[in-house]
Design a protein around this motif. Structure first.
Motif, PDB file in Angstrom:
ATOM      1  N   TYR A   1      80.521  28.477 108.726  1.00 23.92           N
ATOM      2  CA  TYR A   1      81.597  28.702 107.756  1.00 23.92           C
ATOM      3  C   TYR A   1      82.353  27.438 107.370  1.00 23.92           C
ATOM      4  CZ  TYR A   1      80.890  33.151 110.158  1.00 23.92           C
ATOM      5  OH  TYR A   1      80.320  34.258 110.741  1.00 23.92           O
ATOM      6  N   GLY A   2      82.026  26.306 107.990  1.00 19.49           N
ATOM      7  CA  GLY A   2      82.847  25.098 107.869  1.00 19.49           C
ATOM      8  C   GLY A   2      83.060  24.597 106.457  1.00 19.49           C
ATOM      9  N   GLU A   3      82.126  24.884 105.555  1.00 25.33           N
ATOM     10  CA  GLU A   3      82.267  24.424 104.171  1.00 25.33           C
ATOM     11  C   GLU A   3      83.279  25.251 103.385  1.00 25.33           C
ATOM     12  OE1 GLU A   3      81.053  21.827 102.936  1.00 25.33           O
ATOM     13  OE2 GLU A   3      79.158  21.306 103.870  1.00 25.33           O
ATOM     14  N   ILE A   4      83.612  26.448 103.880  1.00 24.18           N
ATOM     15  CA  ILE A   4      84.447  27.378 103.106  1.00 24.18           C
ATOM     16  C   ILE A   4      85.911  27.167 103.483  1.00 24.18           C
ATOM     17  CG2 ILE A   4      84.762  29.783 102.414  1.00 24.18           C
ATOM     18  CD1 ILE A   4      81.944  30.327 103.523  1.00 24.18           C
ATOM     19  N   ARG A   5      86.493  26.095 102.981  1.00 28.50           N
ATOM     20  CA  ARG A   5      87.880  25.728 103.310  1.00 28.50           C
ATOM     21  C   ARG A   5      88.779  25.984 102.106  1.00 28.50           C
ATOM     22  NH1 ARG A   5      90.956  22.934 106.779  1.00 28.50           N
ATOM     23  NH2 ARG A   5      89.200  22.504 108.181  1.00 28.50           N
TER      24      ARG A   5
ATOM     25  N   PHE B   1      76.566  34.486  94.381  1.00 27.91           N
ATOM     26  CA  PHE B   1      75.217  33.940  94.479  1.00 27.91           C
ATOM     27  C   PHE B   1      74.837  33.249  93.161  1.00 27.91           C
ATOM     28  CE2 PHE B   1      73.636  37.463  97.619  1.00 27.91           C
ATOM     29  CZ  PHE B   1      74.495  36.968  98.583  1.00 27.91           C
ATOM     30  N   ASP B   2      74.264  32.084  93.252  1.00 28.58           N
ATOM     31  CA  ASP B   2      73.790  31.368  92.071  1.00 28.58           C
ATOM     32  C   ASP B   2      72.356  31.822  91.774  1.00 28.58           C
ATOM     33  OD1 ASP B   2      73.195  29.608  90.036  1.00 28.58           O
ATOM     34  OD2 ASP B   2      73.148  27.820  91.318  1.00 28.58           O
TER      35      ASP B   2
ATOM     36  N   ASP C   1      78.109  21.703  93.777  1.00 28.75           N
ATOM     37  CA  ASP C   1      79.006  22.226  92.745  1.00 28.75           C
ATOM     38  C   ASP C   1      79.490  23.637  93.067  1.00 28.75           C
ATOM     39  OD1 ASP C   1      78.633  19.897  91.275  1.00 28.75           O
ATOM     40  OD2 ASP C   1      76.914  20.712  90.184  1.00 28.75           O
ATOM     41  N   ARG C   2      78.690  24.396  93.813  1.00 28.12           N
ATOM     42  CA  ARG C   2      79.019  25.797  94.079  1.00 28.12           C
ATOM     43  C   ARG C   2      80.061  25.969  95.178  1.00 28.12           C
ATOM     44  NH1 ARG C   2      78.169  29.642  90.697  1.00 28.12           N
ATOM     45  NH2 ARG C   2      78.033  31.125  92.416  1.00 28.12           N
TER      46      ARG C   2
END
Length: 407
Positions: free
Chosen positions: A212-216, A45-46, A298-299
């Motif tokens: 979840y698609g961004e977590i590749r 977590f940011d 960026d995260r």
């Protein structure tokens, strides 16, 4: 008590709590390693960036605490269009509805499309909470075979034809096509195109859930079904896109969104008016300010890298300590590893031994609407560091040994 039971709506009589929610309590126990909860890693977590965004939102004064429009703050909806443009979806803010988490998004589309007795098609296995939503709506759920490439489209077409022959009303198909929960599988672009053509031909709507698609970890992005639909003449009438900030930002703000064509969106907004008037304003403003800062872009690479490392560590540990008793599908993204016990072992029974050994997981039977395979289990690696995954595999080996000795 008998008189009280007679007053309950039929949709809640016999309804059961999610085992995933029940197992969440184990994630707070220091002596337990939890591979159960589908929760993002708190160490990713940011907090500094979210705190700065919160302070910016609070400076907006009264507008942060007043009633607002049902479809969501216009500035946030505009930010969402930029976010999904990077996913290959071109839209405008008047196609977006902000929801109180993607779970509310599922509830809203169920209320919008489904009457009691309508058929909803789901992949087998599928996201447990989606099954709960559709059952609450009174839907008849038809399960379609899954594979390592996602939905089995031949089985889908065969079942649709059979249901149509019975004069069943098929309204929707629910799918997590990218890094699916629970299997981690991803549907190919060719199959997404074919699925969309089937939806148009047989007149049902695809509910595309994409948390979840961004977590590749590896490979190239596959176009979303909704993005593909927008490139056709009538496809957008047969697809709705749902997503969430819970897995890529923080879940506690409870923000998600729906993207649909304007005719569908109008109906969803009417339904949401009756549910909660609007999603809380302050969380919307916080997320809008955070997106404006550029920090999320960026995260995401850092989150993907960390989850990829944890997944790889878990797979290596499983191979070393329980490889003779368990096999799994290798994911290339997301938060889950789908596994199967060998030699007829039951994951439900194994869970009890796992608790004693200090490790928990979700028995796969929970993710089936029918015909559950009790040899399967879902392992979530997101919250467990590499050292923890090794210890989790060792504890799982102890649990399996105790299981064998007792059966």
């Amino acid at each position: 008590m008998e008189d009280l039971n007679a007053l309950f709506a039929s949709r809640v009589v016999g309804a059961q709590s999610s085992i995933v929610r029940e197992l969440l309590a184990f994630s707070k126990m220091p002596h337990i390693i939890s591979l159960a909860g589908g929760i993002p890693a708190a160490d990713m977590f940011d907090l500094e960036g979210i705190e700065a965004a919160t302070l910016e939102a609070m400076k907006m004064g009264v507008s942060a605490y007043q009633y607002s429009v049902t479809d969501g703050e216009p500035e946030l909806r505009e930010r969402v269009t930029h976010l999904i443009a990077e996913r290959g979806i071109e839209s405008d803010k008047d196609q977006v509805v902000i929801t109180s988490g993607s779970q509310q998004g599922l509830d809203l589309v169920a209320r919008t499309f489904i009457d009691a007795g309508d058929v909803v098609l789901v992949e087998q296995p599928t996201y447990l909470a989606a099954i709960q939503v559709f059952r609450m709506a009174g839907a008849e759920i038809a399960s379609i075979k899954g594979s390592t490439d996602g939905l089995d489209l031949d089985d889908l077409e065969a079942q649709v034809k059979a249901l149509k022959a019975q004069n069943k009303r098929i309204k929707a198909l629910y799918i997590v096509p990218t890094f699916a929960n629970p299997t981690g599988s991803t549907m190919s672009e060719a199959n997404r195109v074919r699925l969309l053509s089937l939806a148009v031909e047989y007149n049902f709507v695809i509910l595309e859930d994409d948390p979840y698609g961004e977590i590749r970890f590896e490979g190239d992005r596959v176009p979303s079904i909704y993005g593909l639909a927008k490139r056709t003449a009538t496809g957008e009438d047969h697809a709705v896109y749902l997503s969430s900030f819970s897995k890529i930002l923080v879940p506690g703000l409870r923000l998600g969104f729906i993207v649909a064509n304007k005719a569908i969106r109008e109906k969803i907004v009417l339904v949401k008016q009756s549910v909660d008037l609007h999603t809380p304003v302050l969380p919307q403003l916080i997320v809008e300010k955070y997106l404006a800062s550029g920090h999320l872009k960026d995260r995401i690479p850092a989150i993907s890298y960390t989850y990829g490392q944890r997944c790889a560590s878990l797979m290596k540990a499983l191979d070393e300590y329980v490889g003779e008793d368990l096999e799994y599908q290798k994911p290339v993204g997301g938060m889950f590893l789908w596994a199967r016990l060998k030699n007829g072992m039951s994951a439900t029974k194994l869970l009890n031994y796992g608790k004693d050994a200090g490790v928990v997981f979700v028995p796969g039977a929970a993710f089936y609407a029918e015909g559950a395979d009790d040899s399967t289990l879902r392992l979530s690696f997101a919250t467990v560091n590499p050292e923890g995954t090794v210890e989790a595999a060792k504890r799982l080996a102890v649990a399996i040994q105790k299981y064998k000795e007792s059966n």
